[in-house]
Scaffold this motif. Sequence first.
Motif, short mmCIF file in Angstrom:
data_model
loop_
_atom_site.label_atom_id
_atom_site.label_comp_id
_atom_site.label_asym_id
_atom_site.label_seq_id
_atom_site.Cartn_x
_atom_site.Cartn_y
_atom_site.Cartn_z
N GLU A 204 0.80 -1.22 0.00
CA GLU A 204 0.00 0.00 0.00
C GLU A 204 0.84 1.27 0.00
N ASN A 205 2.04 1.22 0.58
CA ASN A 205 2.82 2.44 0.77
C ASN A 205 4.16 2.46 0.05
N MET A 206 4.62 1.33 -0.46
CA MET A 206 5.95 1.28 -1.07
C MET A 206 5.91 0.49 -2.37
N GLN A 207 4.95 0.81 -3.23
CA GLN A 207 4.76 0.05 -4.46
C GLN A 207 5.92 0.20 -5.44
N GLU A 208 6.66 1.30 -5.34
CA GLU A 208 7.73 1.53 -6.30
C GLU A 208 9.06 0.89 -5.87
N THR A 209 9.07 0.14 -4.77
CA THR A 209 10.31 -0.46 -4.29
C THR A 209 10.48 -1.88 -4.83
N PRO A 210 11.73 -2.36 -4.91
CA PRO A 210 11.97 -3.73 -5.39
C PRO A 210 11.37 -4.81 -4.49
N ALA A 211 11.03 -4.46 -3.24
CA ALA A 211 10.50 -5.44 -2.30
C ALA A 211 9.02 -5.73 -2.52
N LEU A 212 8.39 -5.09 -3.51
CA LEU A 212 6.95 -5.28 -3.71
C LEU A 212 6.62 -6.73 -4.02
N ALA A 213 7.39 -7.37 -4.90
CA ALA A 213 7.10 -8.77 -5.24
C ALA A 213 7.24 -9.67 -4.02
N ASP A 214 8.27 -9.44 -3.22
CA ASP A 214 8.45 -10.23 -2.00
C ASP A 214 7.29 -10.02 -1.04
N ALA A 215 6.79 -8.79 -0.96
CA ALA A 215 5.67 -8.51 -0.06
C ALA A 215 4.41 -9.26 -0.51
N LEU A 216 4.16 -9.31 -1.82
CA LEU A 216 3.02 -10.07 -2.32
C LEU A 216 3.20 -11.56 -2.05
N GLY A 217 4.42 -12.07 -2.26
CA GLY A 217 4.67 -13.48 -1.99
C GLY A 217 4.46 -13.84 -0.54
N VAL A 218 4.88 -12.95 0.35
CA VAL A 218 4.67 -13.17 1.79
C VAL A 218 3.19 -13.23 2.11
N GLN A 219 2.41 -12.36 1.49
CA GLN A 219 0.97 -12.36 1.74
C GLN A 219 0.33 -13.65 1.23
N VAL A 220 0.76 -14.13 0.07
CA VAL A 220 0.21 -15.39 -0.45
C VAL A 220 0.48 -16.52 0.53
N GLU A 221 1.70 -16.60 1.02
CA GLU A 221 2.04 -17.68 1.95
C GLU A 221 1.28 -17.55 3.27
N ALA A 222 1.20 -16.33 3.81
CA ALA A 222 0.52 -16.14 5.09
C ALA A 222 -0.97 -16.41 4.97
N TYR A 223 -1.61 -15.94 3.88
CA TYR A 223 -3.02 -16.21 3.68
C TYR A 223 -3.27 -17.72 3.56
N THR A 224 -2.38 -18.41 2.88
CA THR A 224 -2.55 -19.86 2.71
C THR A 224 -2.45 -20.57 4.04
N LEU A 225 -1.48 -20.19 4.85
CA LEU A 225 -1.32 -20.81 6.16
C LEU A 225 -2.48 -20.48 7.09
N ALA A 232 -5.59 -15.74 -0.79
CA ALA A 232 -4.30 -16.18 -1.31
C ALA A 232 -4.31 -16.24 -2.83
N ALA A 233 -5.41 -16.75 -3.39
CA ALA A 233 -5.52 -16.86 -4.84
C ALA A 233 -5.56 -15.48 -5.49
N ASP A 234 -6.29 -14.54 -4.89
CA ASP A 234 -6.38 -13.19 -5.45
C ASP A 234 -5.02 -12.50 -5.42
N THR A 235 -4.33 -12.64 -4.30
CA THR A 235 -3.01 -12.02 -4.20
C THR A 235 -2.02 -12.67 -5.15
N LEU A 236 -2.13 -13.98 -5.29
CA LEU A 236 -1.25 -14.70 -6.23
C LEU A 236 -1.49 -14.24 -7.66
N ALA A 237 -2.75 -13.98 -8.00
CA ALA A 237 -3.05 -13.49 -9.35
C ALA A 237 -2.40 -12.14 -9.61
N VAL A 238 -2.42 -11.26 -8.59
CA VAL A 238 -1.77 -9.96 -8.73
C VAL A 238 -0.26 -10.14 -8.88
#
Length: 311
Positions: A204-225, A232-238
């Motif tokens: 939400e606040n740092m979309q222009e940083t290289p860590a954006l992909a990692d942040a999405l991946g972390v959300q996919v894993e956390a939602y799945t767990l 998880a599926a919606d975030t994975l699609a993004v």
Amino acid sequence: MPLTRIISILLFSFALSACSWFKDKLPEPDIPEQQLYEEALQAMDLNDWDLALEKLQLLEARYPFGRFSEQAQLELIYAYFNNYEPEAARAAADRFIRLHPNHDNIDYAYYLKGLTAFEQDRSWVASYLPVDESKRDPGAALESFESFNQLVTRYPDSQFSPDAQKRMVYLKNRLAAYEVHVARYYIKRGAYVAAVNRGRYVVENMQETPALADALGVQVEAYTLLGRQQLAADTLAVLQENFPDYQYTPAYKAEKSLLDAATFDLFSSAEEPPPPVLVTESIPAPERSLFSKLTFGLFDDDEEKPSSSAE
């Protein structure tokens, strides 16, 4: 008569010794304000920061409302910065900003304050050793970013704003990477909701940083767990839409057995961990019995935990 003579000798000796005792405590002659300021500048030109600080402090103490008082306070910030006294430099900057909010060079005070915290965050250890800065305490980096942000926001036409903006880009990348690091740590500790929140903050606040992909991946894993498969599926699609070639290494790993830990995996029959893969399948969420939840896992047997990749 002898007693009077003895008393006279003692008084004379005391007078002589008193002169020597208080000789060092006599007031020093006043040095003109301009001379003090010029001597401080000369010391700064020679990189003699201890002498420069001594002269500037004396100038401020003796001439608090003098012609060079405000400029001396600015020079104090710079001298503290170069003498590797970050706390004193920030305190001097805060004091100048508080006392002179409308000064023509107040942008310089904000810049020096941010630069002091910026250099403090980049320790000398990181200059010579391959230290992952994303795992270090971001306190100084955050303070530096806030000071630079105030400078850029309030004084966009300042000569220091371009450099401050470049440093802000670096600091924002650093802070975003730290958020992802903390999110992965939360996943390892089982705090999945906290991990989601950390990842969401980056998105939400740092979309222009290289860590954006990692942040999405972390959300996919956390939602799945957490068992929130739709989120998880919606975030994975993004993630796949914006980073089709991205590979994510899950943070959650099964715990080692006591034998594996004691023998450093010498007798472990487990295969080598797979290479990082793109998250395309859901990770099974761990299930706990009602008894396990009521006892907070104190009597749990060694249950199979979700693996770090889809089987």
